[in-house]
Write a protein that holds these residues in place. Structure first.
Motif, PDB file in Angstrom:
ATOM      1  N   GLN A 180       0.840  -1.217   0.000  1.00 29.46           N
ATOM      2  CA  GLN A 180       0.000   0.000   0.000  1.00 29.46           C
ATOM      3  C   GLN A 180       0.867   1.256   0.000  1.00 29.46           C
ATOM      4  O   GLN A 180       0.564   2.245  -0.705  1.00 29.46           O
ATOM      5  CB  GLN A 180      -0.926  -0.015   1.212  1.00 29.46           C
ATOM      6  N   VAL A 237       2.130   1.751  -3.460  1.00 32.39           N
ATOM      7  CA  VAL A 237       1.088   2.290  -4.343  1.00 32.39           C
ATOM      8  C   VAL A 237       0.928   3.795  -4.145  1.00 32.39           C
ATOM      9  O   VAL A 237       0.794   4.566  -5.120  1.00 32.39           O
ATOM     10  CB  VAL A 237      -0.238   1.533  -4.092  1.00 32.39           C
ATOM     11  N   ARG A 244       2.473   0.094 -11.407  1.00 29.81           N
ATOM     12  CA  ARG A 244       1.317   0.321 -10.526  1.00 29.81           C
ATOM     13  C   ARG A 244       0.269  -0.780 -10.717  1.00 29.81           C
ATOM     14  O   ARG A 244      -0.307  -1.290  -9.736  1.00 29.81           O
ATOM     15  CB  ARG A 244       0.725   1.695 -10.816  1.00 29.81           C
ATOM     16  N   GLU A 284      -1.078  -3.368  -7.895  1.00 37.41           N
ATOM     17  CA  GLU A 284      -2.493  -3.500  -7.541  1.00 37.41           C
ATOM     18  C   GLU A 284      -2.955  -4.965  -7.640  1.00 37.41           C
ATOM     19  O   GLU A 284      -3.707  -5.446  -6.793  1.00 37.41           O
ATOM     20  CB  GLU A 284      -3.337  -2.619  -8.453  1.00 37.41           C
ATOM     21  N   GLU A 337      -4.398  -7.274  -4.629  1.00 36.00           N
ATOM     22  CA  GLU A 337      -5.653  -8.031  -4.623  1.00 36.00           C
ATOM     23  C   GLU A 337      -5.409  -9.494  -4.235  1.00 36.00           C
ATOM     24  O   GLU A 337      -6.194 -10.074  -3.473  1.00 36.00           O
ATOM     25  CB  GLU A 337      -6.298  -7.960  -5.998  1.00 36.00           C
TER      26      GLU A 337
END
Length: 468
Positions: A310, A313, A355, A359, A363
């Motif tokens: 996180q 990101v 990116r 992601e 997930e």
């Protein structure tokens, strides 16, 4: 003077006892009663080397008929005793059960009675196995027993095969049917038995009818490793010559002690099984706790990795916004900065791909986290159920220990009562010995009195003669 004359026809207590004992006496032919340690044994004269002095024959009685009658009575006693003791015991009988062993010994004597001796090149052979083999020809379902007997590796003699056949027929609960089958064919039995043998007379049919009662008992006999060839068939008369009341009481006491010991052994075996299951459950709980600790550590590592992703990101988002702002600023610059703009676009494209990868991985990690949380909940639920089961098992174990203690107390009380009974029996035996000595003294005094009466009678006769 007539009052002094002894009346020989008047019964006395001593003569009544002697007459009653004579009526209760079992007369045996071709057998010898001997004492073997604490046992009263009956041995056949052919089985021992020393022959006793011949007893005077009973006038008007056939010795062979007496033998048949005695064997039939012994069969009745052994079958009745076996059924009563088996029903009181209440469990499956095994090879070491004494009444069952005595039943096979009595049946062996019955089948041996009146056998014809066959001469072979090894000598004389006298066995009832040949008569039992007739059952296979008359009843096809008996072929399984005969085949099983022939397949037993430890049997080398016809006598051992006959003994094994009797045990298998008893376990199959067909012994009565098979005996009736061969007794009804006396034309075939005449090849093996004499005309006055037990199997050829009515006593054999009576014994076959009595064997029907053995169908109510269950027997589990293991014949592998048992030496059936060299066993000596000796009838234990102490099982049948005991006092009725004492034998019933002692049998009842022995049955209670046996039942208590069986219950104690069952509780101890169940206790061992429960202890083993508790240890297995404890090991499983320890393994689950270790796996739970390992999964918790893996979950903490996954959470740390998710937090790191996180942050990456967020950093990528800030860098992309910064690149967009720098791109807008570069558009206002001159065409000389075109090369720098191309490099910025290329770097922006790479950052966008990075990116997207981050992601996707985020997930995946979120899905793994959800699955791990679900597995943790299931493990916690399983651990709670196992702990409840462990508590219940411990409670059952405590209850069984209490029952075990109660049974041990009952066993100790039963041992004490049996010891008291043995003391009472010893005192009674001592009193009986004293009474027998008193009876002998009374008999001696009675003889003296009779002699004195005769002397007085003769003296009175002489005095009368002199007075005349």
């Amino acid at each position: 003077m007539s009052d002094l004359t002894p009346q020989s026809e008047t019964p006395t207590p001593t003569t009544d006892k002697i007459t009653q004992a004579a009526r209760e006496t079992i007369y045996l032919c071709n057998f010898r009663v001997s004492v073997d340690g604490e046992w009263l044994c009956l041995r056949e004269l052919n089985d021992i080397s020393l022959t006793p002095d011949p007893e005077p024959a009973h006038e008007g009685n056939d010795p062979i008929a007496i033998e048949r009658l005695n064997l039939m009575n012994m069969a009745k006693l052994s079958i009745k005793g076996l059924i009563e003791s088996a029903l009181n015991l209440g469990r499956t009988l095994d090879s070491d059960y004494a009444p069952l062993q005595q039943f096979f010994v009595v049946m062996e004597h019955c089948l041996k009675h009146g056998l014809k001796t066959k001469k072979t090149f090894l000598g004389q052979n006298k066995s009832f196995w040949g008569a039992l083999e007739l059952v296979e020809k008359l009843t096809p379902e008996a072929g399984e027993i005969t085949a099983s007997v022939k397949d037993l590796p430890g049997l080398k003699t016809p006598l051992g095969r006959g003994r094994a056949w009797l045990r298998l027929a008893l376990m199959q609960k067909k012994l009565s049917d098979y005996m009736k089958t061969i007794i009804n064919r006396k034309d075939l039995l005449s090849e093996f038995y004499e005309p006055n043998a037990l199997m050829m007379e009515e006593e054999g049919a009576v014994i076959a009818g009595l064997l029907v009662g053995l169908n109510v008992i269950d027997a589990n006999l293991c014949m592998k490793g048992e030496d059936l060839d060299s066993q000596v068939g000796v009838i234990d008369f102490s099982m049948y010559l005991k006092d009725g009341g004492h034998s019933s009481k002692s049998a009842e006491g022995d049955g209670q002690i046996t039942a208590i010991l069986d219950q104690k052994n069952y509780v101890e075996e169940l206790n061992r099984h429960l202890s083993a299951s508790v240890n297995n459950l404890q090991a499983k709980v320890d393994a689950l706790e270790k796996s739970n600790t390992k999964l918790t550590e893996e979950l903490a590592v996954a959470n740390n990795r998710i937090i790191t992703l996180q942050e990456d990101v967020e950093r990528v988002k800030e860098e992309s916004s910064y690149q967009l702002e720098s791109r807008k600023a570069l558009r206002s610059d001159s065409a000389a900065d075109g090369q720098a703009l191309g490099e910025t676009r290329k770097q922006l494209k790479e950052e966008t791909l990075l990116r997207l990868d981050v992601e996707k991985e985020l997930e995946v990690q979120i899905g793994m986290k959800q699955e791990m949380e679900l597995s943790m909940k299931m493990l916690e639920k399983d651990i709670c159920e196992k702990q409840d089961a462990l508590v219940e098992l411990r409670q059952q174990l405590e209850d069984l220990r209490t029952i075990n203690q109660q049974l041990s107390h009952k066993s100790q009380s039963a041992d004490a009562s049996s010891k008291q009974k043995s003391d009472v029996i010893a005192r009674l035996e001592e009193k009986i010995n004293q009474m027998s000595g008193t009876v002998k003294q009374l008999e001696t005094s009675e003889k003296h009195l009779v002699k004195q009466a005769r002397n007085l009678n003769s003296a009175a006769g002489k005095l009368l003669h002199l007075q005349q």
